[in-house]
Write a protein that holds these residues in place. Sequence first.
Motif, PDB file in Angstrom:
ATOM      1  N   LEU A   1       0.867  -1.295  -0.029  1.00 26.13           N
ATOM      2  CA  LEU A   1       0.052   0.128   0.005  1.00 26.13           C
ATOM      3  C   LEU A   1       0.821   1.372  -0.049  1.00 26.13           C
ATOM      4  N   ALA A   2       1.815   1.087   0.851  1.00 24.85           N
ATOM      5  CA  ALA A   2       2.872   2.367   0.847  1.00 24.85           C
ATOM      6  C   ALA A   2       3.343   2.668  -0.706  1.00 24.85           C
ATOM      7  N   LEU A   3       3.918   1.579  -0.971  1.00 30.48           N
ATOM      8  CA  LEU A   3       4.718   1.889  -2.320  1.00 30.48           C
ATOM      9  C   LEU A   3       3.651   2.284  -3.516  1.00 30.48           C
ATOM     10  N   ARG A   4       2.578   1.669  -3.289  1.00 27.11           N
ATOM     11  CA  ARG A   4       1.589   2.141  -4.550  1.00 27.11           C
ATOM     12  C   ARG A   4       1.127   3.436  -4.208  1.00 27.11           C
ATOM     13  N   GLN A   5       0.973   3.963  -3.172  1.00 25.64           N
ATOM     14  CA  GLN A   5       0.754   5.250  -2.864  1.00 25.64           C
ATOM     15  C   GLN A   5       1.686   6.175  -3.250  1.00 25.64           C
ATOM     16  N   LYS A   6       3.072   5.814  -2.870  1.00 20.26           N
ATOM     17  CA  LYS A   6       4.324   6.474  -3.374  1.00 20.26           C
ATOM     18  C   LYS A   6       4.454   6.741  -5.084  1.00 20.26           C
ATOM     19  N   LYS A   7       3.916   5.673  -5.582  1.00 20.50           N
ATOM     20  CA  LYS A   7       3.944   5.538  -6.992  1.00 20.50           C
ATOM     21  C   LYS A   7       3.020   6.373  -7.523  1.00 20.50           C
ATOM     22  N   GLN A   8       1.697   6.462  -7.145  1.00 22.94           N
ATOM     23  CA  GLN A   8       0.657   7.372  -7.690  1.00 22.94           C
ATOM     24  C   GLN A   8       0.912   8.664  -7.368  1.00 22.94           C
ATOM     25  N   ARG A   9       1.036   9.027  -6.149  1.00 21.88           N
ATOM     26  CA  ARG A   9       1.034  10.491  -5.525  1.00 21.88           C
ATOM     27  C   ARG A   9       2.269  11.159  -5.831  1.00 21.88           C
ATOM     28  N   ASP A  10       3.440  10.595  -5.429  1.00 16.17           N
ATOM     29  CA  ASP A  10       4.735  11.286  -5.719  1.00 16.17           C
ATOM     30  C   ASP A  10       5.508  11.173  -7.226  1.00 16.17           C
ATOM     31  N   TYR A  11       5.239  10.012  -7.810  1.00 16.28           N
ATOM     32  CA  TYR A  11       5.756   9.615  -9.126  1.00 16.28           C
ATOM     33  C   TYR A  11       4.827   9.666 -10.185  1.00 16.28           C
ATOM     34  N   LYS A  12       3.495  10.226 -10.123  1.00 15.42           N
ATOM     35  CA  LYS A  12       2.353  10.414 -10.933  1.00 15.42           C
ATOM     36  C   LYS A  12       2.270   9.021 -11.768  1.00 15.42           C
ATOM     37  N   GLY A  13       2.382   7.897 -11.007  1.00 12.71           N
ATOM     38  CA  GLY A  13       2.022   6.545 -11.688  1.00 12.71           C
ATOM     39  C   GLY A  13       3.323   6.102 -12.269  1.00 12.71           C
ATOM     40  N   ASN A  14       4.541   6.722 -12.299  1.00  7.39           N
ATOM     41  CA  ASN A  14       5.593   6.121 -13.046  1.00  7.39           C
ATOM     42  C   ASN A  14       6.685   5.861 -12.106  1.00  7.39           C
ATOM     43  N   MET A  15       6.878   4.942 -11.461  1.00  5.60           N
ATOM     44  CA  MET A  15       7.969   4.587 -10.820  1.00  5.60           C
ATOM     45  C   MET A  15       8.973   3.535 -10.878  1.00  5.60           C
ATOM     46  N   ASP A  16      10.257   3.556 -11.095  1.00  5.45           N
ATOM     47  CA  ASP A  16      10.868   2.531 -11.192  1.00  5.45           C
ATOM     48  C   ASP A  16      11.437   1.912 -10.202  1.00  5.45           C
ATOM     49  N   TRP A  17      12.340   0.705 -10.332  1.00  2.11           N
ATOM     50  CA  TRP A  17      12.565  -0.176  -9.374  1.00  2.11           C
ATOM     51  C   TRP A  17      13.431   0.707  -8.148  1.00  2.11           C
ATOM     52  N   LYS A  18      14.572   1.405  -8.589  1.00  2.00           N
ATOM     53  CA  LYS A  18      15.317   2.200  -7.770  1.00  2.00           C
ATOM     54  C   LYS A  18      14.512   3.275  -6.825  1.00  2.00           C
ATOM     55  N   GLN A  19      13.512   3.993  -7.259  1.00  7.01           N
ATOM     56  CA  GLN A  19      12.760   4.695  -6.796  1.00  7.01           C
ATOM     57  C   GLN A  19      11.716   3.937  -5.666  1.00  7.01           C
ATOM     58  N   GLY A  20      11.320   3.056  -5.993  1.00  7.03           N
ATOM     59  CA  GLY A  20      10.482   1.991  -5.251  1.00  7.03           C
ATOM     60  C   GLY A  20      11.507   1.415  -4.011  1.00  7.03           C
ATOM     61  N   MET A  21      12.498   1.226  -4.356  1.00 12.62           N
ATOM     62  CA  MET A  21      13.583   0.660  -3.458  1.00 12.62           C
ATOM     63  C   MET A  21      13.938   1.872  -2.439  1.00 12.62           C
ATOM     64  N   ARG A  22      14.128   3.120  -2.796  1.00 11.86           N
ATOM     65  CA  ARG A  22      14.625   3.998  -2.160  1.00 11.86           C
ATOM     66  C   ARG A  22      13.443   4.220  -1.012  1.00 11.86           C
ATOM     67  N   ALA A  23      12.161   4.303  -1.503  1.00 13.77           N
ATOM     68  CA  ALA A  23      10.900   4.614  -0.615  1.00 13.77           C
ATOM     69  C   ALA A  23      10.800   3.512   0.427  1.00 13.77           C
ATOM     70  N   GLY A  24      11.046   2.161  -0.035  1.00 15.22           N
ATOM     71  CA  GLY A  24      10.849   1.097   0.894  1.00 15.22           C
ATOM     72  C   GLY A  24      11.820   1.052   1.870  1.00 15.22           C
ATOM     73  N   LEU A  25      13.094   1.623   1.417  1.00 12.81           N
ATOM     74  CA  LEU A  25      14.278   1.769   2.545  1.00 12.81           C
ATOM     75  C   LEU A  25      14.174   2.620   3.362  1.00 12.81           C
ATOM     76  N   LEU A  26      13.541   3.841   3.159  1.00 16.96           N
ATOM     77  CA  LEU A  26      13.176   5.092   3.940  1.00 16.96           C
ATOM     78  C   LEU A  26      11.965   4.464   5.010  1.00 16.96           C
ATOM     79  N   ILE A  27      11.146   3.727   4.537  1.00 24.44           N
ATOM     80  CA  ILE A  27       9.839   3.462   5.388  1.00 24.44           C
ATOM     81  C   ILE A  27      10.614   2.193   6.395  1.00 24.44           C
ATOM     82  N   THR A  28      11.627   1.506   6.165  1.00 25.65           N
ATOM     83  CA  THR A  28      12.281   0.562   6.845  1.00 25.65           C
ATOM     84  C   THR A  28      13.173   1.517   8.027  1.00 25.65           C
ATOM     85  N   LEU A  29      13.771   2.461   7.494  1.00 25.07           N
ATOM     86  CA  LEU A  29      14.501   3.261   8.532  1.00 25.07           C
ATOM     87  C   LEU A  29      13.285   3.847   9.509  1.00 25.07           C
TER      88      LEU A  29
END
Length: 163
Positions: free
Chosen positions: A55-83
């Motif tokens: 849910l978090a990465l879907r929201q990041k993709k839609q809201r912050d990346y306007k539906g266009n998110m590559d793997w690195k962007q998703g990883m960065r977001a996931g790692l920040l959530i993890t932090l």
Amino acid sequence: MNKYLTEIRWGIIFTAVMLLWMWGEQLAGLHGRHIAQHATYTNLFAIPAILIYVLALRQKKQRDYKGNMDWKQGMRAGLLITLVVVLLSPLAQWLTHKVITPEYFLNVQAYAVSQNMMTAEQAAEYFSLGNYILQSMIGAAIMGILTSVIVAFFLRTKSQAAG
């Protein structure tokens, strides 16, 4: 800081859901009369944990990346959530064992000793707040990284998969 609000929000949500899960375990008796089943049922938390990352990465993709998110962007977001989750882990463990279920350590120590799994000294050392804080931080880091890798892969924009 505004560009990280999604990750911070979902790290806090993850921690809140984990605390609710602990409360549910306590209410179900898994920290007391059904402590023998605790190790089995606590692993079911993986289901809401993974769902939160999805849910978090879907929201990041839609809201912050306007539906266009590559793997690195998703990883960065996931790692920040993890932090965020790792940083909140000591507080979450303190709340769990001092507020939600203060009898847990005594119960699990008594169970481990009664089942000849550990001596009383070993159980007291292993089932302690300090050890659980350390374990929760390491576990949150490892599982958060693995979950981020997998979820970011599946949620990446397919047209960017090759790039």
